[in-house]
Design an enzyme around this catalytic site. Sequence first.
Site: not given
Ligand SMILES: *Cc1c(COP(=O)(O)O)cnc(C)c1O
Length: 484
Positions: A108
């Site tokens: 993120k």
């Molecule tokens: C948010 C997240 C995901 C999923 O990503 P999306 O964009 O919501 O599909 C997978 N792994 C981790 C560690 C995350 O923080």
Amino acid sequence: MQYNSTRNRKLTAAAAEAVLRGIAPDGGLYICDPAALPLEPGEMLKKDFTEMAEAVLERLLPDYSAELLRPMIRAAYGKFRTPEVTPLAAVGDYAVLELFHGPTCAFKDVALSLLPYLITGAKKLLGDKSRTVVLTATSGDTGKAALEGFRDVPETAIVVFYPEEGVSEIQRRQMVTQPGGNVWVAAVKGNFDDAQTGVKEIFAALPNTRKAALSSANSINIGRLAPQIIYYWHAWASLCRQGKILPQEPVNFVVPTGNFGDILAGYFAKCMGLPVGRLVCASNANDVLTDFLSTGRYDRRRPFYKTISPSMDILVSSNLERLLYLASGGDDAMVAQKMKELSQHGFYEIDPALLNTLQQTFLCGCCDDGKTAETIREVWEQEHYLLDPHTAVAWTVAEQHRSKLRGPTVVLSTASPYKFAPAVLAALGENVPENAFDAMEKLHELTETDIPAPLAELAGLPVRHRDCIAKEEMLTYVRSRMEG
Ligand SMILES: *Cc1c(COP(=O)(O)O)cnc(C)c1O
């Protein structure tokens, strides 16, 4: 170049406006036509991460000038712990794309290190003098990354809602210790879907005023999605430079998926000219997307499982709406109808022709916690590489499709294993200490891998946020912060 709502093509917005608003006024998501924004692979190959970022963002956010974007990009990615930003590791038969070297140790960060600059830039471009209140529902990682990005950014405030029992202990500690004069963090009694639905309802219920306006740090915001496209190009370019592929050779990407934001960015990259083979959508026991991509029927009426990959514990994947729009050639009426059915009845079904289109690009698969843990142990024993549980889900699903995947395959690694140290230790067959920080230390001693500094520091930080509210209280909680 304009964005428009996935539910109504006539509701348009310039890129800056789409970034600032977060969501279209009719509840749809802002979308553009990525196929109309091609990038030249030969040119991209010559660029480093920040130069690629400039190229991608200039295409998707054309009302931001290059002069405006460049310093934002340098500042955002200067905060990463590796100069490559998103390095590739060769592990067994796969290339693992490490997306967790940012300030909060999850993928993120790639988008949320930049988003505050994009929002501040949008306000400048639009002459918007109101305070921006950034609403965020988090399944664990978005919350901290957004808090870190927006802390003490002038003329903004950030509110994060996380499911009370739905995040890892380390993820929770990252959020509740967050300093900053403009940050609010509240646990919600419910799961991620409750928090996300609550946030969408607040957008509908609270009109923007001259003094304050809402925005979103979730991947419903196009400003979240755009930066995620960069690392698909960067991974491909790294493989080319390493001589593992020829530039025109397609690469497969396996993506651990929750809200469908990350994998949708891969689809954007493909539409913009990146040689992509298959995009593999990997889910944990919450396998709503596996069912959808196999049968064309999306049905959220099913048990919700709390898993060891909590950031993927999601039953309503918001960004799928954008895929339906793009893959149907921009059929806004169809998208509006399906989303209405989903909210009223809890399910919808797409046309077989549309499903067929999706299946030409997307493969899918899922695995439960037992299999996830087994993969963590096997990959550690065989390759001496430590996977976090989300990445392990992707690895497992990559293995399920081994025979169908031609050419090189990149597994997206979305978090540091230390964010989930107790689950990872258990997977390795070790006794798990009561305290999550002891578990981190034990994992470090056992594997001789480094604890990322931002996680090591957490244990000594004071708890600053103790709010815990019912989902019905979310609106009041935000309203008072908008007035404040
Ligand atoms: C948010 C997240 C995901 C999923 O990503 P999306 O964009 O919501 O599909 C997978 N792994 C981790 C560690 C995350 O923080």
